[in-house]
Design an enzyme around this catalytic site. Structure first.
Site, PDB file in Angstrom:
ATOM      1  N   CYS A 154      36.965  39.424   3.691  1.00 11.43           N
ATOM      2  CA  CYS A 154      37.174  38.392   4.670  1.00 11.43           C
ATOM      3  C   CYS A 154      36.000  37.084   4.707  1.00 11.43           C
ATOM      4  CB  CYS A 154      37.264  38.947   6.016  1.00 11.43           C
ATOM      5  SG  CYS A 154      38.634  39.955   6.428  1.00 11.43           S
TER       6      CYS A 154
ATOM      7  N   CYS B  18      34.074  38.871  15.331  1.00 11.66           N
ATOM      8  CA  CYS B  18      34.644  39.972  14.666  1.00 11.66           C
ATOM      9  C   CYS B  18      35.040  40.763  16.026  1.00 11.66           C
ATOM     10  CB  CYS B  18      33.558  40.722  13.878  1.00 11.66           C
ATOM     11  SG  CYS B  18      32.051  41.138  14.961  1.00 11.66           S
TER      12      CYS B  18
ATOM     13  N   CYS C 126      41.167  45.742  11.888  1.00 12.48           N
ATOM     14  CA  CYS C 126      40.148  46.467  11.122  1.00 12.48           C
ATOM     15  C   CYS C 126      38.771  46.249  11.798  1.00 12.48           C
ATOM     16  CB  CYS C 126      40.136  45.542   9.938  1.00 12.48           C
ATOM     17  SG  CYS C 126      39.230  46.112   8.500  1.00 12.48           S
ATOM     18  N   CYS C 127      38.390  45.170  12.337  1.00 13.35           N
ATOM     19  CA  CYS C 127      37.302  44.789  13.016  1.00 13.35           C
ATOM     20  C   CYS C 127      36.849  45.683  14.019  1.00 13.35           C
ATOM     21  CB  CYS C 127      36.827  43.508  13.484  1.00 13.35           C
ATOM     22  SG  CYS C 127      36.668  42.069  12.158  1.00 13.35           S
TER      23      CYS C 127
ATOM     24  N   CYS D 151      32.048  40.753   5.879  1.00 13.11           N
ATOM     25  CA  CYS D 151      32.797  41.725   5.062  1.00 13.11           C
ATOM     26  C   CYS D 151      33.192  41.063   3.842  1.00 13.11           C
ATOM     27  CB  CYS D 151      33.901  42.534   5.587  1.00 13.11           C
ATOM     28  SG  CYS D 151      33.166  43.688   6.930  1.00 13.11           S
TER      29      CYS D 151
END
Length: 239
Positions: A200, A223, A116-117, A197
């Protein structure tokens, strides 16, 4: 001059310099080239943003909108940019096609936070930085073990990364914000001393490390936009 040698020479030159001097020289360094600042507009970001605005408000500031940020962060970004008179804030978002292929339902962070990062931070930032020779960050040595030996200047892949606040502590940041009457991120007062985010990031209890709320209960500390010894940092160690 090799980038590693360049960074070492600048660290020697600025070993006794304050943050404003490091910033000013980095922005005017002909040998270094074109430099941008990368800012999360998070809990402590306004210190460096204010310094940039005092030196040259036309400096490029790159803001990564992962499309998963807190609404408060998005509003704070707009308010701070306006208040400080920053004239070149570039809001970067993930590539639309990549999101549709890799995270169409917005749930990738639940299965793989690194992926995702990479999708929402690492790749968009790499694209945004292509035209620059160096970039400025707000990282500090006190923030976690990965950053304990953070230099002012460092080689970051094929670029130079500048960390003007490397030796600043929490008390220095608070004093600067108080002295200049700078607006705080609204989530700080709600228990978020480090803000990323929304999915998280969690509140931090008294006595916890300020970054304990980032990827809580995992080994992940970064990240993935930073490197250590040429290797990308994603979790508790360089990958």
């Amino acid at each position: 001059m090799p980038l590693k040698e360049f960074a070492e020479r600048r660290n020697l030159l600025h070993r006794d310099s304050d943050a404003q001097t490091v910033l000013r020289h980095a922005l005017d360094d002909v040998q270094l080239g074109k430099v941008a600042m990368v800012s999360s507009f998070g809990a402590e970001s306004i210190v460096l943003l204010h310094m940039i605005a005092q030196i040259n408000p036309a400096t490029t500031v790159i803001f990564l909108d992962t499309e998963m940020l807190f609404p408060e962060t998005l509003q704070y970004q707009k308010d701070v940019a306006e208040k400080l008179g920053l004239t070149d804030v570039r809001i970067i978002t993930p590539a639309r096609d990549a999101v549709l292929i890799e995270d169409v339902d917005g749930l990738l962070h639940q299965a793989d936070t690194d992926a995702c990062c990479d999708l929402r931070k690492t790749r968009p930032l790499a694209e945004a930085l292509k035209e620059f020779d160096g970039w400025i960050t707000g990282r500090k040595r006190y923030q976690n073990g990965q950053r304990a030996t953070l230099p002012l200047f460092e080689k970051d892949a094929a670029k130079i990364k500048i960390n003007p606040l490397a030796n600043w502590g929490p008390e220095d940041l608070r004093a600067y914000m108080d002295d200049h009457n700078l607006p705080r991120h609204p989530l700080v007062a709600q228990g978020y001393p480090s803000i990323g985010c929304m999915p998280c990031t969690s509140r931090v209890s008294a006595g916890e490390d300020p970054r304990a709320g980032r990827w809580r209960d995992t080994e992940k500390e970064e990240c993935g936009i930073h490197f250590e010894n040429g290797k990308m940092i994603r979790g508790g160690k360089a990958a």
